[in-house]
Write an enzyme that holds these catalytic residues in place. Structure first.
Site, mmCIF file in Angstrom:
data_model
loop_
_atom_site.group_PDB
_atom_site.id
_atom_site.type_symbol
_atom_site.label_atom_id
_atom_site.label_comp_id
_atom_site.label_asym_id
_atom_site.label_seq_id
_atom_site.Cartn_x
_atom_site.Cartn_y
_atom_site.Cartn_z
ATOM 1 N N ASN A 81 72.085 57.835 42.972
ATOM 2 C CA ASN A 81 70.849 57.056 43.275
ATOM 3 C C ASN A 81 70.058 57.505 44.087
ATOM 4 O OD1 ASN A 81 69.374 54.232 43.153
ATOM 5 N ND2 ASN A 81 70.581 54.232 41.375
ATOM 6 N N ARG A 82 69.242 56.615 44.831
ATOM 7 C CA ARG A 82 68.139 57.194 45.423
ATOM 8 C C ARG A 82 68.185 56.960 46.897
ATOM 9 N NH1 ARG A 82 66.305 54.747 40.731
ATOM 10 N NH2 ARG A 82 65.289 56.233 39.356
ATOM 11 N N HIS A 107 70.065 61.128 42.656
ATOM 12 C CA HIS A 107 71.296 61.709 42.341
ATOM 13 C C HIS A 107 71.601 63.185 42.915
ATOM 14 C CE1 HIS A 107 72.060 58.316 39.871
ATOM 15 N NE2 HIS A 107 71.182 58.639 38.736
ATOM 16 N N HIS A 177 78.263 59.112 35.774
ATOM 17 C CA HIS A 177 76.790 58.590 35.162
ATOM 18 C C HIS A 177 77.002 58.659 33.433
ATOM 19 C CE1 HIS A 177 72.932 57.369 34.619
ATOM 20 N NE2 HIS A 177 72.530 57.852 35.704
ATOM 21 N N TYR A 179 77.370 57.054 29.771
ATOM 22 C CA TYR A 179 76.269 56.055 28.915
ATOM 23 C C TYR A 179 77.333 55.538 28.191
ATOM 24 C CZ TYR A 179 71.974 57.820 30.966
ATOM 25 O OH TYR A 179 70.818 58.121 31.721
ATOM 26 N N ASP A 248 68.418 47.538 36.063
ATOM 27 C CA ASP A 248 68.779 49.323 36.777
ATOM 28 C C ASP A 248 68.950 48.685 38.066
ATOM 29 O OD1 ASP A 248 68.924 51.624 37.473
ATOM 30 O OD2 ASP A 248 66.806 52.444 36.916
ATOM 31 N N GLN A 284 76.039 49.826 39.763
ATOM 32 C CA GLN A 284 74.788 50.053 39.193
ATOM 33 C C GLN A 284 74.723 49.547 37.885
ATOM 34 O OE1 GLN A 284 72.113 50.955 41.161
ATOM 35 N NE2 GLN A 284 70.268 51.006 39.802
ATOM 36 N N GLU A 311 78.037 52.203 36.826
ATOM 37 C CA GLU A 311 78.179 53.179 38.034
ATOM 38 C C GLU A 311 78.553 52.646 39.221
ATOM 39 O OE1 GLU A 311 74.111 55.702 38.081
ATOM 40 O OE2 GLU A 311 73.687 54.184 36.404
HETATM 41 C C1 GAL Z 1 70.273 55.843 37.086
HETATM 42 C C2 GAL Z 1 69.167 55.252 37.905
HETATM 43 C C3 GAL Z 1 68.112 55.280 37.082
HETATM 44 C C4 GAL Z 1 67.824 56.519 36.403
HETATM 45 C C5 GAL Z 1 68.914 56.970 35.556
HETATM 46 C C6 GAL Z 1 68.767 58.463 35.224
HETATM 47 O O1 GAL Z 1 71.395 55.986 37.876
HETATM 48 O O2 GAL Z 1 69.687 53.804 38.613
HETATM 49 O O3 GAL Z 1 66.911 54.599 37.723
HETATM 50 O O4 GAL Z 1 67.361 57.379 37.414
HETATM 51 O O5 GAL Z 1 70.066 57.053 36.654
HETATM 52 O O6 GAL Z 1 67.925 58.533 34.427
#
Ligand code: GAL
Length: 346
Positions: A81-82, A107, A177, A179, A248, A284, A311
């Site tokens: 994340n950021r 990331h 990450h 999905y 998010d 997350q 996440e």
């Molecule tokens: C998630 C993040 C999103 C986006 C995504 C990748 O973990 O929270 O904002 O960046 O990854 O597309």
């Protein structure tokens, strides 16, 4: 008994060979992982009709993995994340890490852990991937030895065990990450989610935590203390949802460890249910808002909100916000965290 097989998954543009490992249990349920990005590629478990369903999004070729920007199934790091403006301060020293998401670091930076081939090692019930992230990689201090072990059990439980050590104090926040789509495809808006959390980190319009923690009781659209479908409130007039284009956000877990469920995701159509537990303090919840239309596995087409990411992590932008526990690994200490995803039928 878990059977582990290995096959080629093609070559990167650089010519490096990528391998795919499949771990199959006695019921025939399996997971597949790639050494590229330490990526979880498939989780194949039965639906209520006992037909196998692959419950995570993936691509059919390594070229598509190299081109994507959604981090599908990858282990992201050194910091998931950021990090605001890519800046943090550790032991009184200022560091700058690569900014690859508007003004922020995301990331792990331009070439994060998701874009390397990891060293694989198999044992009786799992596959371990390791790599040395050198001092200065993407701006991070310290040589970091990382190992991620994927385990698969006879009763359809996937465990991800993260360990690391460093020769200098550094920042670390590792997650996977994946999905999830428990119906094998299509929209995930009907999936029902429960999260063991009463608060989440407020984000700015770049999905960067501001440092403010919001009580879900004050924000019904963001509240998952009672199970509800992802789609029920996602379009509500709520500033948090508007800022992120959906869910998010980092939820602060009320309980952690193997004995507590951190979240539960259920798919009414397939009857598949997933319980997440983790030693990590946050999760997350991401409703795949940035998943842009793209060809997915078996010729399918993926678009936004076709999956949910859960996440497990330290709180993003944690150092700047003063969140505790801080995403810091000190020289001489060991990073040791585990997340489990357990699949069953409703
Ligand atoms: C998630 C993040 C999103 C986006 C995504 C990748 O973990 O929270 O904002 O960046 O990854 O597309």
């Amino acid at each position: 008994m878990i059977t582990i097989t290995k096959e080629s998954f093609g070559k990167l543009k650089t010519g490096e060979e990528v391998s795919l490992f499949r771990m199959t249990n006695c019921c025939g349920s399996y997971i597949e992982v790639l050494d590229y990005g330490c990526t979880l590629k498939s989780i194949c478990v039965p639906n209520r009709l006992l037909s196998p369903v692959d419950v995570c999004l993936s691509y059919d070729s390594i070229a598509e993995y190299e081109e994507q920007d959604g981090y599908l199934g990858a282990v992201v790091g050194r910091h998931a994340n950021r990090i605001g403006n890519g800046k943090f301060e550790l032991n009184g020293k200022k560091y700058s890490v690569a900014c690859n998401n508007g003004p922020n670091h995301l990331h792990g930076g331009i070439r994060g852990f998701d874009k390397y081939i990891w060293q694989a090692h198999t044992d009786e019930t799992g596959v371990s991937f390791s790599r040395l992230s050198p001092d200065g990689e993407e701006g991070y201090p310290g040589n970091l030895n990382v190992c991620v072990r994927y385990g698969w059990s006879e009763n359809n439980e996937l465990s991800i065990h993260y360990t690391a050590d460093t020769d200098a104090d550094t920042v670390i926040n590792l997650t996977n990450h994946c999905y999830f789509n428990l119906n094998g495809g299509g929209t995930a808006l009907e999936h029902v989610l429960w999260v063991n959390s009463h608060s989440f980190c407020e984000n700015d319009s770049n999905c960067l935590p501001t440092g403010r923690v919001v009580d879900t009781a004050d924000c019904p659209a963001m509240d998952f203390t009672l199970p509800k479908s992802i789609g029920r409130d996602i379009n509500m007039d709520d500033i948090n949802l508007k800022n992120a284009g959906g869910y998010d956000h980092n939820y602060i877990l009320s309980e952690r460890g193997d004995n507590f469920a951190a979240a539960m995701l259920t798919c009414p159509q397939s009857g598949i249910d997933m319980t997440v537990s983790t030693t990590l303090p946050g999760i997350q919840v991401y409703s795949a808002n940035f998943l842009t239309e793209r060809r997915g596995k078996n010729g399918s087409c993926y678009s936004e909100r076709d999956a949910v990411c859960l996440e497990t992590q330290f709180f993003p932008n944690g150092l700047a916000c003063g969140f505790e526990p801080a995403p810091v690994l000190k020289k001489g200490d060991s990073f040791d965290e585990t997340t489990r995803y357990s699949f069953s039928l409703v």
